[in-house]
Design an enzyme around this catalytic site. Structure first.
Site, PDB file in Angstrom:
ATOM      1  N   CYS A   2       0.844  -1.119  -0.109  1.00  0.00           N
ATOM      2  CA  CYS A   2       0.140  -0.016   0.134  1.00  0.00           C
ATOM      3  C   CYS A   2       0.858   1.326   0.083  1.00  0.00           C
ATOM      4  O   CYS A   2       1.906   1.274   0.206  1.00  0.00           O
ATOM      5  CB  CYS A   2      -0.867   0.063   1.122  1.00  0.00           C
ATOM      6  SG  CYS A   2      -1.607  -1.598   1.673  1.00  0.00           S
ATOM      7  N   ARG A  52      -4.781   1.036  -1.480  1.00  0.00           N
ATOM      8  CA  ARG A  52      -4.451  -0.338  -1.295  1.00  0.00           C
ATOM      9  C   ARG A  52      -4.028  -1.311  -2.306  1.00  0.00           C
ATOM     10  O   ARG A  52      -4.777  -1.094  -3.616  1.00  0.00           O
ATOM     11  CB  ARG A  52      -5.616  -0.801  -0.715  1.00  0.00           C
ATOM     12  CG  ARG A  52      -5.461  -2.385  -0.145  1.00  0.00           C
ATOM     13  CD  ARG A  52      -6.815  -2.957   0.337  1.00  0.00           C
ATOM     14  NE  ARG A  52      -6.640  -4.202   0.881  1.00  0.00           N
ATOM     15  CZ  ARG A  52      -7.564  -5.193   1.145  1.00  0.00           C
ATOM     16  NH1 ARG A  52      -9.040  -4.886   0.921  1.00  0.00           N
ATOM     17  NH2 ARG A  52      -7.495  -6.357   1.336  1.00  0.00           N
ATOM     18  N   LEU A  53      -3.188  -1.886  -2.186  1.00  0.00           N
ATOM     19  CA  LEU A  53      -3.049  -3.082  -3.565  1.00  0.00           C
ATOM     20  C   LEU A  53      -3.235  -4.368  -2.894  1.00  0.00           C
ATOM     21  O   LEU A  53      -2.657  -4.835  -1.879  1.00  0.00           O
ATOM     22  CB  LEU A  53      -1.384  -3.196  -3.721  1.00  0.00           C
ATOM     23  CG  LEU A  53      -1.066  -3.927  -4.773  1.00  0.00           C
ATOM     24  CD1 LEU A  53      -1.641  -4.096  -6.109  1.00  0.00           C
ATOM     25  CD2 LEU A  53       0.558  -4.201  -4.995  1.00  0.00           C
ATOM     26  N   ILE A  55      -3.662  -7.972  -1.590  1.00  0.00           N
ATOM     27  CA  ILE A  55      -2.998  -8.885  -1.434  1.00  0.00           C
ATOM     28  C   ILE A  55      -3.329 -10.056  -0.678  1.00  0.00           C
ATOM     29  O   ILE A  55      -3.594 -11.414  -0.907  1.00  0.00           O
ATOM     30  CB  ILE A  55      -1.487  -8.507  -0.972  1.00  0.00           C
ATOM     31  CG1 ILE A  55      -0.890  -7.511  -1.929  1.00  0.00           C
ATOM     32  CG2 ILE A  55      -0.489 -10.014  -1.309  1.00  0.00           C
ATOM     33  CD1 ILE A  55      -0.544  -7.800  -3.342  1.00  0.00           C
ATOM     34  N   ASN A  76       1.507  -0.267   5.495  1.00  0.00           N
ATOM     35  CA  ASN A  76       1.970  -0.852   4.247  1.00  0.00           C
ATOM     36  C   ASN A  76       2.990  -1.991   4.434  1.00  0.00           C
ATOM     37  O   ASN A  76       4.024  -2.052   5.436  1.00  0.00           O
ATOM     38  CB  ASN A  76       2.776   0.504   3.427  1.00  0.00           C
ATOM     39  CG  ASN A  76       3.612   0.003   2.235  1.00  0.00           C
ATOM     40  OD1 ASN A  76       3.328  -1.099   1.815  1.00  0.00           O
ATOM     41  ND2 ASN A  76       4.843   0.836   1.980  1.00  0.00           N
ATOM     42  N   ASP A 101      -3.898  -9.321   7.715  1.00  0.00           N
ATOM     43  CA  ASP A 101      -2.575  -8.982   8.767  1.00  0.00           C
ATOM     44  C   ASP A 101      -2.805  -7.652   9.508  1.00  0.00           C
ATOM     45  O   ASP A 101      -2.231  -7.352  10.529  1.00  0.00           O
ATOM     46  CB  ASP A 101      -1.113  -9.302   7.915  1.00  0.00           C
ATOM     47  CG  ASP A 101      -1.020  -8.465   6.970  1.00  0.00           C
ATOM     48  OD1 ASP A 101      -1.911  -7.969   6.376  1.00  0.00           O
ATOM     49  OD2 ASP A 101       0.273  -8.252   6.893  1.00  0.00           O
ATOM     50  N   ILE A 291      15.439  -9.986 -17.245  1.00  0.00           N
ATOM     51  CA  ILE A 291      15.875  -9.119 -18.158  1.00  0.00           C
ATOM     52  C   ILE A 291      17.182  -9.165 -18.696  1.00  0.00           C
ATOM     53  O   ILE A 291      18.278  -9.704 -17.780  1.00  0.00           O
ATOM     54  CB  ILE A 291      15.682  -7.607 -17.436  1.00  0.00           C
ATOM     55  CG1 ILE A 291      14.200  -7.120 -17.220  1.00  0.00           C
ATOM     56  CG2 ILE A 291      16.347  -6.575 -18.555  1.00  0.00           C
ATOM     57  CD1 ILE A 291      13.490  -6.963 -18.446  1.00  0.00           C
ATOM     58  N   SER A 364      12.211 -11.206  -4.797  1.00  0.00           N
ATOM     59  CA  SER A 364      13.591 -10.623  -5.361  1.00  0.00           C
ATOM     60  C   SER A 364      14.541 -10.907  -4.242  1.00  0.00           C
ATOM     61  O   SER A 364      14.509 -10.859  -2.971  1.00  0.00           O
ATOM     62  CB  SER A 364      13.576  -8.924  -5.200  1.00  0.00           C
ATOM     63  OG  SER A 364      14.844  -8.560  -5.725  1.00  0.00           O
TER      64      SER A 364
END
Length: 632
Positions: A2, A52-53, A55, A76, A101, A291, A364
Site C-alpha cells: 500500500c 491499497r494493493l 494481496i 504498508n 494481517d 531481463i 527478489s
C-alpha cells in the site's frame, strides 16, 4: 502492499483539511490502485490516508484505515506470521472480523504496545494514532524494505510512503539539504535518517517514532549488532541444516498471498537458490522473470535461462536496449522522487512491469551479498589492506606527505600527458592512497572504494559538504564483518531496497525480499566468518546448500555485478539529454551546481574518460530530478 500518509496538527488540534488528505492519498495511487480510504479525528487535528494493493483478504474487510477502540492504523507491507500471532491474541479473547494481517497488527499493538513489533516477521511501515493518549507512532521494518518519510511544517506533523505526499502539502519543495546532496554525489544515494530536503527525514530501519505534543522521539527496537554477541557453533554440517531450514521457512512465508506470486531470476547464487528451494518444497508452479540486454557484454539472461530450464519454471525473458529505455530515462524523477543514481533501476522497472502482466507479487533475492560476504569490494579492501601493511611505516608517512603536498591539479595535469594510463583515474587513486597510507585505516580504504567523488570535488560542485561520519569502524568485529554491517545499514536500504521498492510499486507490483527475513540476517551475522568467505569462495554456506539442489557445473559463471550499459546509451541515443539537462545556462540559472565543474565532466565524458562515466550519470540523474520535480 500500500501507500500510507497522514498529518497531525499537534499543537492547536486544528481541524484537518479533508481535501489535503485526498490529495496526499491520490499521490500514492500507483502503490495501491485497488482501494482507498481516509479517516479523521477532527477534534485532535489528525487525518490518515491510504491506497491499497490487495494481496491478503481481497474483500473490503481489509479496508484501511482500520480502527479498534482508541487506535487507528494505516499500514504498508506484509507480516507473514500473522496467523500465529492471531492465535496468541485469540487466547487473550481478541476476536477478528477479517483474515488480514492489518487487523492482527492493530490488535497486537493494543495487547502489547510497542513491544508487539518484536513478534512480527516481515516488511512493514505503519502509523498508529492513539486518540486516548494523544500520541502517534510510526514503525519501519528491521531492514528497511518499506520506506517511510516524515517531517514538520510549522505545527503540522506529516508522514508518507514517498516524498510525493510532501508536494501536495507544501505546494513547492522545501530547501535542499546540501549534506544529503553531497552524500548523493559521494555514494549515489541518500541514507536514512536524511532526505534530500531540510527538516524531512526517513525513519531508520529497525526504529519506531513516538510523536506527541512535546515533540518527536525516535527509538531503536532492533539491530543486527546484537547478533554479534551470540556466535554460533562451528559444526558446518549442522550449520548447513539449520540455515536450510531457515531458508525454507522464510521463502515459504513469502508465498503467503491471495494473488499470484513470481520470482525475479538472474541465474546467480541467491535467486537460483530461492527458486530451487521453492520449486522443491512447494506445490506451486513457479513463474520466473528475467531481463537481458541487447549489448552482449552486459547480457546475462542465458544464465537465468539455464536455471529456469533445469528447474522447469514458467520462464519469461525480455531483452532490452536503448529503444526500451529512451522514454524511461526522462521520467526518472517520477520513479525516484529524490536524487538516486543506481541505473539498474531502469531494468528493475522494466522487469517489474513485465512481471506485473502475470503476477501481483514478485520475490527478489536481494541481501545475500551483505549477509554472506558476496561483494568484490570486501575482498579488494582486504587485499589492499594486506598490501599496505607490508610497507614500512616511515615510508608510508613520507609517501603520504609527498602526495598531499602536490596540488591535485598538478598531479592530474602530469598524468593526463600519458592518456594510455587513464591519468584522471590514476590521479584519484594516488590522492585516495595518500589519505589511507599513514594509519592504514580499513574504514577509509573501504569508503574510498564506495565513493564516486572526492570531498573536495563535491565541495567545489555544490559549495558546502562534510562527509558523513558513519564509517564502518564504528561497528564491532573484524574488518570483513564491519564492511557487511555497514552495507546492511546503508547501502542495502539506501540503494538496493529503494531501487526495488520504487520500481516495483510504480507498476503496482509488491516486491518481497525473502533473504532479508530477520531470522536469516541474525543467523548470518552469528556465523563464524569462514562460513561466509570460505573454501567455496564468497557465500560459502549458501553455495554448500545450493549444491544440493543444482549441480556446480550448471552454476559455473564469472562473478559479475548487475551491470547496465548506461554509458553506451548516453553516448548514443540518449546523448541529447546531456545537452538538455546539463546545459551551462540552465545550470547557472538553477544555482545549485557549479557550471564550470559540470562542463569539465561533460568534456571528460565525451573524451572517453571512463572514470567520469558514473559521475556524468549522477549529474544527469540529479538534473532530471531537480528540473522536473523540484521546480514543478
Amino acid at each position: 502492499m500500500c501507500g500510507i500518509c497522514g498529518i497531525w496538527n499537534y499543537k492547536g488540534f486544528l481541524p484537518v483539511d479533508h481535501r489535503l488528505i485526498d490529495r496526499m492519498t491520490a499521490s500514492l495511487i500507483h502503490r495501491g490502485p485497488d482501494d482507498q480510504g481516509q479517516c479523521f479525528d477532527d477534534g485532535a487535528g489528525v487525518g490518515f490516508g491510504f491506497r491499497r494493493l490487495s494481496i491478503l483478504d481481497l474483500s473490503n474487510r481489509g479496508h484501511q484505515p482500520m480502527k479498534f477502540q482508541h487506535l487507528t492504523i494505516v499500514y504498508n507491507g506484509e507480516v507473514y506470521n500473522f496467523n500465529e500471532i492471531r492465535k496468541e491474541l485469540e487466547k487473550r479473547n481478541y476476536t477478528f472480523g477479517s483474515t488480514s494481517d492489518t487487523e492482527v497488527i492493530l490488535k497486537a499493538f493494543h495487547a502489547w504496545g510497542v513491544s508487539a513489533v518484536h513478534k512480527f516477521i516481515g516488511m512493514f511501515a505503519f502509523a498508529i494514532w492513539d486518540s486516548l493518549h494523544k500520541k502517534m507512532y510510526l514503525f519501519r521494518d528491521r531492514l528497511g524494505v518499506k520506506p517511510l518519510y516524515y517531517g514538520k511544517i510549522n505545527d503540522l506533523f506529516w508522514f508518507g510512503s514517498e516524498l510525493k505526499v510532501l508536494k501536495t502539502i507544501q505546494g513547492e519543495s522545501p530547501e535542499i539539504n546540501l549534506q544529503a546532496l553531497g552524500e548523493y554525489f559521494q555514494y549515489g544515494y541518500i541514507s536514512a535518517p536524511r532526505s534530500i530536503y531540510k527538516d524531512v527525514w526517513q525513519l531508520r530501519p529497525g526504529h519506531w517514532l513516538e510523536v506527541n505534543q512535546s515533540g518527536m522521539n525516535e527509538n531503536q527496537y532492533w539491530t543486527v549488532l546484537d547478533s554479534l554477541d551470540n556466535p554460533l557453533h562451528d559444526n558446518e554440517e549442522l550449520l548447513c541444516e539449520e540455515l536450510e531450514e531457515l531458508l525454507i521457512s522464510a521463502f515459504k512465508y513469502r508465498l503467503i498471498s491471495d494473488v499470484p506470486v513470481g520470482i525475479f531470476l538472474s541465474g546467480g547464487i541467491d535467486s537460483s537458490l530461492l527458486t530451487a528451494i521453492l520449486r522443491k518444497h512447494t506445490n506451486q508452479h513457479i513463474k520466473t522473470f528475467t531481463i537481458g540486454f541487447k549489448e552482449q557484454q552486459y547480457d546475462e539472461s542465458r544464465y537465468a535461462r539455464k536455471i529456469a530450464d533445469h528447474l522447469q519454471t514458467d520462464h519469461t525473458e525480455y531483452i532490452i536496449g536503448i529503444d526500451e529505455v529512451k522514454d524511461l530515462v526522462p521520467q526518472w524523477h517520477k520513479l525516484y522522487d529524490e536524487p538516486f543514481a543506481d541505473s539498474s533501476g531502469l531494468p528493475t522497472y522494466i522487469v517489474s512491469k513485465l512481471a506485473r502482466e502475470k503476477v501481483t507479487v514478485a520475490l527478489s533475492a536481494d541481501g545475500g551479498d551483505e549477509l554472506f560476504c558476496g561483494y568484490d569490494s570486501y575482498y579488494l579492501t582486504l587485499s589492499r589492506l594486506n598490501l599496505l601493511q607490508k610497507i614500512p611505516v616511515l615510508l608510508r608517512y613520507i609517501s603520504a606527505s609527498i602526495l598531499r603536498n602536490i596540488p591535485l591539479s598538478e598531479i592530474r595535469w602530469l598524468l593526463r600527458q600519458f592518456p594510455q594510463y587513464n591519468g584522471d583515474r590514476l590521479s584519484d587513486r594516488l590522492i585516495r592512497l595518500s589519505h589511507a597510507l599513514p594509519n592504514i585505516d580499513p574504514a577509509i580504504l573501504f569508503d574510498m572504494g564506495a565513493s564516486q567523488w572526492f570531498t573536495a570535488d563535491i565541495q567545489a560542485l555544490i559549495g558546502s559538504y562534510n562527509p558523513p561520519r558513519e564509517l564502518m569502524n564504528h561497528y564491532p568485529g573484524n574488518t570483513a564483518v564491519q564492511m557487511m554491517v555497514h552495507d546492511l545499514h546503508h547501502y542495502l536500504p539506501g540503494d538496493i531496497l529503494t531501487k526495488v521498492d520504487r520500481a516495483a510499486m510504480a507498476v503496482s507490483l509488491e516486491a518481497r525480499e525473502p533473504l532479508l527475513d530477520h531470522r536469516i540476517v541474525e543467523f548470518a551475522f552469528r556465523l563464524p566468518l569462514k562460513y561466509r568467505m570460505g573454501k567455496l569462495g564468497s557465500k560459502h554456506l549458501l553455495r554448500n546448500i545450493l549444491n544440493k539442489y543444482i549441480s556446480k557445473e550448471l552454476m559455473e559463471r564469472p562473478k559479475h555485478g548487475f551491470g547496465v550499459p548506461i554509458t553506451h546509451w548516453l553516448k548514443n541515443g540518449l546523448a541529447y539529454l546531456i545537452e538538455d539537462y546539463l546545459n551551462p545556462e540552465i545550470i547557472k540559472r538553477q544555482n545549485v551546481l557549479n557550471p564550470l565543474l559540470v562542463e569539465r565532466f561533460k568534456r571528460s565524458f565525451k573524451a572517453g574518460c571512463t572514470k567520469d562515466d558514473f559521475r556524468l550519470w549522477q549529474l544527469l540523474a540529479f538534473q532530471i530530478w531537480f528540473t522536473n520535480w523540484q521546480q514543478e
